[in-house]
Design an enzyme around this catalytic site. Structure first.
Site, PDB file in Angstrom:
ATOM      1  N   ASP A   1      41.820  50.115  38.820  1.00 45.99           N
ATOM      2  CA  ASP A   1      43.183  49.953  37.726  1.00 45.99           C
ATOM      3  C   ASP A   1      43.791  50.704  37.192  1.00 45.99           C
ATOM      4  OD1 ASP A   1      42.886  46.800  38.662  1.00 45.99           O
ATOM      5  OD2 ASP A   1      42.217  46.633  37.011  1.00 45.99           O
TER       6      ASP A   1
ATOM      7  N   ASN B   1      33.501  52.730  38.892  1.00 46.86           N
ATOM      8  CA  ASN B   1      32.516  51.782  38.375  1.00 46.86           C
ATOM      9  C   ASN B   1      31.397  51.204  39.505  1.00 46.86           C
ATOM     10  OD1 ASN B   1      33.252  50.231  41.262  1.00 46.86           O
ATOM     11  ND2 ASN B   1      35.542  50.389  40.284  1.00 46.86           N
TER      12      ASN B   1
ATOM     13  N   LYS C   1      37.150  72.750  34.925  1.00 43.33           N
ATOM     14  CA  LYS C   1      36.467  72.136  33.245  1.00 43.33           C
ATOM     15  C   LYS C   1      37.591  71.513  32.607  1.00 43.33           C
ATOM     16  CE  LYS C   1      31.970  71.830  32.547  1.00 43.33           C
ATOM     17  NZ  LYS C   1      30.440  72.404  32.222  1.00 43.33           N
TER      18      LYS C   1
ATOM     19  N   LYS D   1      45.921  35.057  40.702  1.00 47.33           N
ATOM     20  CA  LYS D   1      45.781  35.946  41.565  1.00 47.33           C
ATOM     21  C   LYS D   1      46.416  36.266  43.391  1.00 47.33           C
ATOM     22  CE  LYS D   1      42.331  39.260  39.477  1.00 47.33           C
ATOM     23  NZ  LYS D   1      41.314  39.237  38.938  1.00 47.33           N
TER      24      LYS D   1
ATOM     25  N   PHE E   1      39.545  39.814  47.111  1.00 47.22           N
ATOM     26  CA  PHE E   1      38.372  39.562  45.528  1.00 47.22           C
ATOM     27  C   PHE E   1      38.927  39.875  44.412  1.00 47.22           C
ATOM     28  CE2 PHE E   1      34.271  39.155  48.492  1.00 47.22           C
ATOM     29  CZ  PHE E   1      34.810  39.278  49.550  1.00 47.22           C
TER      30      PHE E   1
ATOM     31  N   LYS F   1      49.666  37.835  44.099  1.00 49.73           N
ATOM     32  CA  LYS F   1      49.217  39.620  45.098  1.00 49.73           C
ATOM     33  C   LYS F   1      49.982  38.664  47.459  1.00 49.73           C
ATOM     34  CE  LYS F   1      46.269  41.618  42.295  1.00 49.73           C
ATOM     35  NZ  LYS F   1      45.662  42.826  42.628  1.00 49.73           N
TER      36      LYS F   1
HETATM   37  N1  CTP Z   1      42.723  45.805  43.947  1.00 52.11           N
HETATM   38  C1  CTP Z   1      43.953  46.423  44.888  1.00 52.11           C
HETATM   39  N2  CTP Z   1      44.716  47.564  44.541  1.00 52.11           N
HETATM   40  C2  CTP Z   1      43.695  47.913  43.066  1.00 52.11           C
HETATM   41  C3  CTP Z   1      43.104  46.318  42.391  1.00 52.11           C
HETATM   42  C4  CTP Z   1      42.872  45.738  42.991  1.00 52.11           C
HETATM   43  O1  CTP Z   1      43.764  46.140  45.701  1.00 52.11           O
HETATM   44  N3  CTP Z   1      44.842  48.399  41.876  1.00 52.11           N
HETATM   45  C5  CTP Z   1      41.826  44.299  45.162  1.00 52.11           C
HETATM   46  C6  CTP Z   1      40.956  44.357  44.949  1.00 52.11           C
HETATM   47  O2  CTP Z   1      40.295  45.048  45.899  1.00 52.11           O
HETATM   48  C7  CTP Z   1      40.478  42.899  45.156  1.00 52.11           C
HETATM   49  C8  CTP Z   1      41.709  41.987  43.957  1.00 52.11           C
HETATM   50  O3  CTP Z   1      42.645  43.319  44.300  1.00 52.11           O
HETATM   51  O4  CTP Z   1      40.670  41.605  45.990  1.00 52.11           O
HETATM   52  C9  CTP Z   1      40.879  41.791  42.274  1.00 52.11           C
HETATM   53  O5  CTP Z   1      42.075  41.954  41.572  1.00 52.11           O
HETATM   54  P1  CTP Z   1      42.588  42.578  40.136  1.00 52.11           P
HETATM   55  O6  CTP Z   1      43.706  41.889  39.540  1.00 52.11           O
HETATM   56  O7  CTP Z   1      42.473  43.967  40.636  1.00 52.11           O
HETATM   57  O8  CTP Z   1      40.988  42.645  39.595  1.00 52.11           O
HETATM   58  P2  CTP Z   1      40.669  42.501  37.754  1.00 52.11           P
HETATM   59  O9  CTP Z   1      41.081  44.047  38.256  1.00 52.11           O
HETATM   60  O10 CTP Z   1      39.440  42.354  38.588  1.00 52.11           O
HETATM   61  O11 CTP Z   1      42.008  41.942  37.444  1.00 52.11           O
HETATM   62  P3  CTP Z   1      41.759  41.469  36.400  1.00 52.11           P
HETATM   63  O12 CTP Z   1      41.804  43.083  35.262  1.00 52.11           O
HETATM   64  O13 CTP Z   1      43.422  41.628  36.331  1.00 52.11           O
HETATM   65  O14 CTP Z   1      41.056  40.963  35.525  1.00 52.11           O
END
Ligand code: CTP
Length: 409
Positions: free
Chosen positions: A282, A213, A292, A340, A326, A344
């Protein structure tokens, strides 16, 4: 907190000069000493006599009009000030300051000061968005100047948008905060172990391809820099980033979400504060190919599986640690951040709208809202990422102290 503080108010020429007069009055009422410098154009809007009467001090605008022959006025004012505030700051004065031009009383004085400089811009919304103004603001950030971001609303030019000088009451509040907390913050994190995650993660498809990303790591690296400057012992765990590791920081480089999960959990028991600013993937490809992937006719379908949510796993495991997550959002920022926070089991979520200018990936600035389950949401003005980081730690420490006091009682 403002009693006896010396504020040098630099007024440049825009319609918001009238608000600077109200600001002078409020600062004086709070006990501050205010001296005012005006540009030539500012004098077209409001006469110096207004500021003189409100501040009960001489008003300056001509570098060569030395009121006291034993002193050089611009140097004397530069040395006198505890805080220099440019309000309203026009695009012109911002441009001059960014380029070191010193052709009037304000710019010569600011070049000569070692005091903290705050800039409160006020201009038409399109001027504020112009790349030249944006670039100049970025330069001033690099100088360490702080910004009182303009608010949105009706502008004198007829537009509705961002560009209004922040209301005098709000500016007084910010200055008062600065004087009450500015000195205390120095070693706020002494004796604390802070673990910070930063950057993107990379999820490999095959030996040459990956999903990732736009995160650059700037927010996380700024957090690490701020934590060290506040006296913490800092471990920075980051996905791939081009940024230099701040001095005094222990660094662990990781690639995938799984690597980050392992590194964070290893450091977790000893940590006091954990900040998860990394943009963790995610999902990851269900299978990482050993060789490859060769192209074929037709479409390619890759199956993804969920990665572990690191923050959530820390929330489940935490004992004494203060957990900060964040949330980068584009809509319903506070609502999603609060969800969140609960899901969490974090103690704080720092939320931002990545669509707003000055926020988000790769910028040096950020505009965030701090959401916690104690007290009100705190919306911070546009600040450099290091300043945002300091505010986050200040809030965390205040809450940790409150928590300890609560446990004791
Ligand atoms: N985070 C984490 N581990 C993951 C994904 C995210 O620790 N596998 C943490 C990020 O570092 C951040 C927070 O979770 O502190 C963000 O939440 P998240 O739900 O992942 O945000 P998005 O992916 O942006 O959420 P969504 O897709 O639900 O909008």
């Amino acid at each position: 907190m403002m009693q006896g503080k010396k504020i040098l108010l630099c007024v440049s020429g825009g319609i918001a000069v009238y608000k600077a007069a109200a600001l002078t009055s409020k600062l004086v009422q709070e006990g501050a000493q205010v001296k005012v410098i005006m540009t030539e154009s500012a004098r077209n809007f409001v006469a110096p006599l207004t500021f003189q009467a409100l501040s009960r001090q001489d008003v300056y605008w001509d570098t060569f009009d030395e009121k006291d022959s034993s002193k050089i006025a611009h140097i004397d004012l530069a040395d006198w000030a505890d805080l220099v505030l440019v309000a309203p700051a026009t695009a012109n004065i911002i441009g001059k300051l960014a380029n070191g031009i010193a052709d009037d009383m304000i710019t010569t004085t600011i070049l000569a000061t070692t005091a903290k400089v705050w800039i409160a811009p006020a201009m038409n919304v399109h001027m504020y968005d112009h790349p030249a103004v944006k670039r100049n603001i970025d330069i001033l950030f690099e100088f360490g100047y702080q910004f009182v971001e303009p608010s949105e609303g009706y502008l004198a030019c007829g537009y509705v948008g961002k560009g209004r000088l922040e209301e005098p009451e709000k500016v007084v509040e910010l200055i008062s905060d600065y004087f009450s907390n500015g000195d205390k913050e120095t070693m706020l994190l002494r004796g604390k172990k802070v673990v910070i995650t930063a950057g993107p993660t990379r999820e490999m498809v095959d030996p040459v391809r990956f999903f990732s990303n736009r995160s650059t790591g700037k927010m996380g690296f700024s957090l690490a820099e701020a934590a060290v400057s506040l006296g913490a012992e800092v471990l920075l765990i980051s996905g791939p980033s081009e940024l230099p590791v701040p001095k005094g920081v222990e660094y662990v480089s990781v690639t995938s979400a799984e690597d980050m999960y392992n590194a964070v959990h290893e450091a977790f028991p000893a940590a006091d504060i954990v900040v998860k600013s990394a943009a963790v993937a995610d999902y990851r490809p269900k299978e990482i190919l050993g060789d490859k992937l060769k192209k074929k006719d037709g479409n390619l379908v890759i199956e993804f599986e969920r990665t572990k949510d690191i923050l959530m796993s820390l929330g489940e495991r935490k004992t004494h640690q203060y957990l900060i997550g964040f949330a980068a959002e584009t809509t319903n920022v506070i609502e999603y951040a609060r969800a969140k926070l609960e899901k969490k089991r974090a103690d704080m979520i720092v939320a931002n709208n990545v669509k707003e200018s000055g926020s988000g990936f790769g910028t040096d600035t950020n505009k965030v809202i701090i959401v916690t389950n104690r007290g009100k949401d705190r919306e911070l003005p546009l600040l450099s990422k290091v300043e945002v980081a300091k505010e986050i730690f200040k809030e965390a420490i205040a809450q940790m102290e409150k928590g300890t006091a609560h446990e004791r009682s």
